[in-house]
Design an enzyme around this catalytic site. Sequence first.
Site, PDB file in Angstrom:
ATOM      1  CD  GLU A  45      -2.854   1.279   2.290  1.00 20.36           C
ATOM      2  OE1 GLU A  45      -3.826   2.007   2.520  1.00 20.36           O
ATOM      3  OE2 GLU A  45      -2.512   0.593   3.449  1.00 20.36           O
ATOM      4  CG  HIS A  57       0.380   5.671   3.908  1.00 15.05           C
ATOM      5  ND1 HIS A  57       0.847   4.830   3.355  1.00 15.05           N
ATOM      6  CD2 HIS A  57      -1.102   5.303   4.202  1.00 15.05           C
ATOM      7  CE1 HIS A  57      -0.036   3.619   3.098  1.00 15.05           C
ATOM      8  NE2 HIS A  57      -1.087   4.100   3.592  1.00 15.05           N
ATOM      9  CG  ASN A  98     -11.756   5.229   4.673  1.00 15.44           C
ATOM     10  OD1 ASN A  98     -12.694   4.038   4.989  1.00 15.44           O
ATOM     11  ND2 ASN A  98     -12.420   6.034   5.626  1.00 15.44           N
ATOM     12  NE  ARG A 100     -23.721  22.811  -8.526  1.00 16.44           N
ATOM     13  CZ  ARG A 100     -24.332  23.172  -7.514  1.00 16.44           C
ATOM     14  NH1 ARG A 100     -23.990  22.917  -6.282  1.00 16.44           N
ATOM     15  NH2 ARG A 100     -25.642  23.995  -7.538  1.00 16.44           N
ATOM     16  CG  ASP A 155     -14.394   0.576  11.454  1.00 19.92           C
ATOM     17  OD1 ASP A 155     -15.130   1.238  10.881  1.00 19.92           O
ATOM     18  OD2 ASP A 155     -13.085   0.955  11.707  1.00 19.92           O
ATOM     19  CG  ASP A 180      -6.428  -0.740   6.726  1.00 18.54           C
ATOM     20  OD1 ASP A 180      -5.386  -0.896   6.563  1.00 18.54           O
ATOM     21  OD2 ASP A 180      -6.861   0.786   6.577  1.00 18.54           O
TER      22      ASP A 180
END
Length: 373
Positions: free
Chosen positions: A127, A139, A216, A224, A245, A270
């Site tokens: 990832e 990150h 996410n 729009r 969750d 995750d």
Amino acid sequence: MKQAIINAVVHTGEEIIENGVVVVENGTIISVQKEIPNDVETIDLKGNHLSAGFIDIQINGGEKYYFSQTPNEETIQDIYDASIKYGTTHVLPCLISSSRETILEGIEAVRNYMKKYQNGVIGMHLEGPFLNPQRRGAHSIDQVRKPTDEELEEIISKGKDVIKVITIAPECFTEKQLNMLIESGITISIGHSTISHKEAQPYFAKGINLVTHLFNAMTQFGHREPGLVGAVFENEEVYAPVILDGVHCDYAAAKIAYKLKQEKFFLISDATFLGRKVANFKWDNFDAHLVDGFYRNEDGNLAGASISMTEAVQNAYNHLHVSADEAIKMATTRVAAAIGMKEKVGKIKIGFPANFVQFDSDLATIKTLDFRE
């Protein structure tokens, strides 16, 4: 040794068999039938339900170790052992945005582990690090970067038989680099990206059919500008995994996504760590603290999840109001299909691995049954 699981409601992934019998030998399913064979050891489920074990394609840590911090075989074993406790029998340990050296170390660790142990570790999920810094989430900004041809070629060369999924922000790639990655055969997932609804279309047209944790770290749906979320809803072939969750994704939003995506909707954990046994964690510029049952960083932002796949399946049943069979498919057959392994794992079928979950009709109790040697 040949064994038979009897008196089970068998959810094969294709049908439901009442009073089913599953015969296993040497860690493999050799028969799915109605008759109880003679002269074999039997395991009586007494009317309970049976399905293939869960598959988690995005898990960061076990009960003790975090893969991106210590990308070695001990961490992989911790992730696998912890996952087995929560119904997950196949995993992709996830390495988040890291240095070139750490990425190569992680690839080598997974390769060596898979050579030694023929169990449920089926590869790794990389990832990052080629993400959009504007959507980097937890990150480290120090690790998120654009790919160079040289680094991308090295990752593909050394990881193509190990990396099962790679999450990228495609807007950070040149056309040449993206084609190089597509041709590698690694499953590409779009995530941590700022691309719009319109900008997403060419990437899906190229055959990319997966995103990383829907909702996410991506552009949201608006009337729009439908965003990447809207592009996922619009494109029928794109798979939509959700961290179910109630915090990473509100249950109402997940219910809408499921209604739109149906068989392309599936579950991931995750999980930063499983079992909520690690309360505080810090590595490099990444930190995670257990607050009211959820991992957050020092800024209060979500820092990975804390649920298991068992909890995710139970949440699907209880909050999306789907059948038990449907909730199970969100963690088995659909996951396998999303990563190109639908004819290898995720079903109760002759030739498939003999790993299962046993559960009651309302999924209140889920127990792992693993016959692999």
